[in-house]
Design a protein around this motif. Sequence first.
Motif, mmCIF file in Angstrom:
data_model
loop_
_atom_site.group_PDB
_atom_site.id
_atom_site.type_symbol
_atom_site.label_atom_id
_atom_site.label_comp_id
_atom_site.label_asym_id
_atom_site.label_seq_id
_atom_site.Cartn_x
_atom_site.Cartn_y
_atom_site.Cartn_z
ATOM 1 N N GLU A 189 5.508 -3.855 4.595
ATOM 2 C CA GLU A 189 4.677 -4.823 3.874
ATOM 3 C C GLU A 189 3.350 -4.192 3.463
ATOM 4 O OE1 GLU A 189 2.847 -9.335 4.454
ATOM 5 O OE2 GLU A 189 4.316 -8.530 5.867
ATOM 6 N N TYR A 190 2.760 -3.405 4.355
ATOM 7 C CA TYR A 190 1.520 -2.701 3.986
ATOM 8 C C TYR A 190 1.782 -1.686 2.871
ATOM 9 C CZ TYR A 190 -1.126 -4.634 7.910
ATOM 10 O OH TYR A 190 -1.781 -5.478 8.785
ATOM 11 N N LEU B 36 3.916 -2.028 0.557
ATOM 12 C CA LEU B 36 4.029 -2.834 -0.650
ATOM 13 C C LEU B 36 2.654 -3.192 -1.196
ATOM 14 C CD1 LEU B 36 5.639 -4.472 -2.686
ATOM 15 C CD2 LEU B 36 5.860 -6.289 -0.986
ATOM 16 N N GLN B 37 1.738 -3.566 -0.318
ATOM 17 C CA GLN B 37 0.391 -3.893 -0.762
ATOM 18 C C GLN B 37 -0.317 -2.656 -1.326
ATOM 19 O OE1 GLN B 37 -0.546 -6.965 -0.968
ATOM 20 N NE2 GLN B 37 1.247 -7.742 0.131
ATOM 21 N N THR C 242 7.101 -12.746 1.810
ATOM 22 C CA THR C 242 7.186 -12.009 3.071
ATOM 23 C C THR C 242 7.495 -12.910 4.264
ATOM 24 O OG1 THR C 242 4.786 -12.230 3.342
ATOM 25 C CG2 THR C 242 5.603 -10.240 2.265
ATOM 26 N N TYR D 148 10.977 -2.976 1.319
ATOM 27 C CA TYR D 148 10.613 -4.094 2.192
ATOM 28 C C TYR D 148 11.813 -5.015 2.416
ATOM 29 C CZ TYR D 148 8.521 -8.439 3.794
ATOM 30 O OH TYR D 148 8.247 -9.571 4.510
ATOM 31 N N GLU D 149 12.511 -5.361 1.339
ATOM 32 C CA GLU D 149 13.672 -6.244 1.475
ATOM 33 C C GLU D 149 14.761 -5.593 2.322
ATOM 34 O OE1 GLU D 149 14.615 -6.914 -2.585
ATOM 35 O OE2 GLU D 149 13.241 -8.624 -2.805
ATOM 36 N N GLN E 124 8.876 -10.904 11.662
ATOM 37 C CA GLN E 124 7.704 -10.637 10.826
ATOM 38 C C GLN E 124 6.713 -9.717 11.528
ATOM 39 O OE1 GLN E 124 6.036 -14.390 9.675
ATOM 40 N NE2 GLN E 124 7.898 -15.098 8.667
#
Length: 484
Positions: A302-303, A305-306, A40, A381-382, A293
């Motif tokens: 990103e969240y 993804l988590q 990330t 995300y990417e 970021q």
Amino acid sequence: MQPPAFPSLLHRSVCVAAALCAALLSGCTPGSRPLALPDTTALPSQWPADSHATKLQHATVLPDWRTMVQDPTLAQLLEQTLRYNHDLRLALLRVEEARAAHGIQRADRFPTLAVGSNHARARVPGDLNISGRPVTGSDHEVFVGLNSWELDLWGRVRSLDEAALQQYLATAAGAQATQLSLLSQVARSYLALRELDDRLRLARSTQESRAETLRIFTRRYEVGSTSKYALTQVQSLHNQARSLAVSLEQERAQIAHALAQMTGQAVPQLPAMAPGTPIFREVPVGLPSSLLQARPDIVSAEYQLQAARAQVAAARAAFFPRIALTGSFGTASAQLDGLFDAGSRAWTFAPSISLPIFDGGRRSANLDLATVRQHSAVVSYERSVQTAFREVADALSARHYLAQQTQVQQDNLQALQERARLAQLRYDNGASPYLDVLDAQRELLTAAQQAVQAYYALQAAQISLYTALGGAPATAPTSSVTPS
């Protein structure tokens, strides 16, 4: 003999569960490889060469948007948007919804204790008991109960709690992205309104001057000092300005309606502003790509993804046995006044272990679904990172080239103003036909409109760059209640 204590039974239940797991789970747990997640923090170290961005100097964060706005009317409209916009209010309500959902999921990690009482009285006929006589009896109970609490030995409940938390954080970041996008739309609409006002003033001023020219030529035609052909040329110029003014008024009305919807209030009449007055402060040069970021949509991805990772962990844990504890402790008596007498203590303890042997592939399908969603979250995300990087590069390039275009348009406007003056002078002296004046004035009006458009496009590029870099909301649009 004293009944066994709860800890002793719990210890025995866990031992039995461990032995059962060793016997049953050697061949039934999934064995797919864990997904390799993206780094990330892996962002390009610098912007593309054609974006004309300088290297990092000292700026590491973006200024607050309130310090970037230099126009008081725009600042007031942005404040109104934060208070009254329905899209933003819906985004905040979705944050509260996600927070409540996380609270519900988190509660599953703790046992549910309840206090209850049962009171019953029944009569049994004589032909249904040994004595042959009817019997009337009572049953009274007061207890504290534990309702089917799952021992989270494999982390299933913990993973679901983590997934709900990450989803909540993703929703909060999404609300910040909504706020930033909305503020950008309002600022852009305000610039469009300012641009149309300036272009309308040019069109109306041109219309008035051409109306006076038309009056003069009409009088000349009436006295026979000019031809009807020349009169129609002047009429054509006048109609061009009228048509442009009407078209701009229609466009302005649409922009004003959209701006009123976003801000929740009717847009007041904009005060006149001196030409060249900056509306939005220039974004500092030398900003690093690592700023992305903190961009809200990247943070949200990103969240997400988590959360997907936690869902995969929960799906894997479903292949292990589920151990649940149910029990109660209290007093029981046939007489209400004997509930708390010595020897009335009563308890139940019922641990249960369940492991589906055949479920038609449901658990495997759930794991496959969670894994696919995790792969989708990685790709999302990417894609968010790539989109953000492209948007910043586009905004940097636009700012560079629009600055050049603005200067070119100003130079062209000055040249056409001089040409129109000379064409009028030559016509007055009889050195050229009025057609030369007609062409010069048409091109002058077009150039004046283009110069205004180029200036406001440069201002809009500053807003686009600030937004693409992630902005800096003055107030976080999330709830003040944070998960523990």
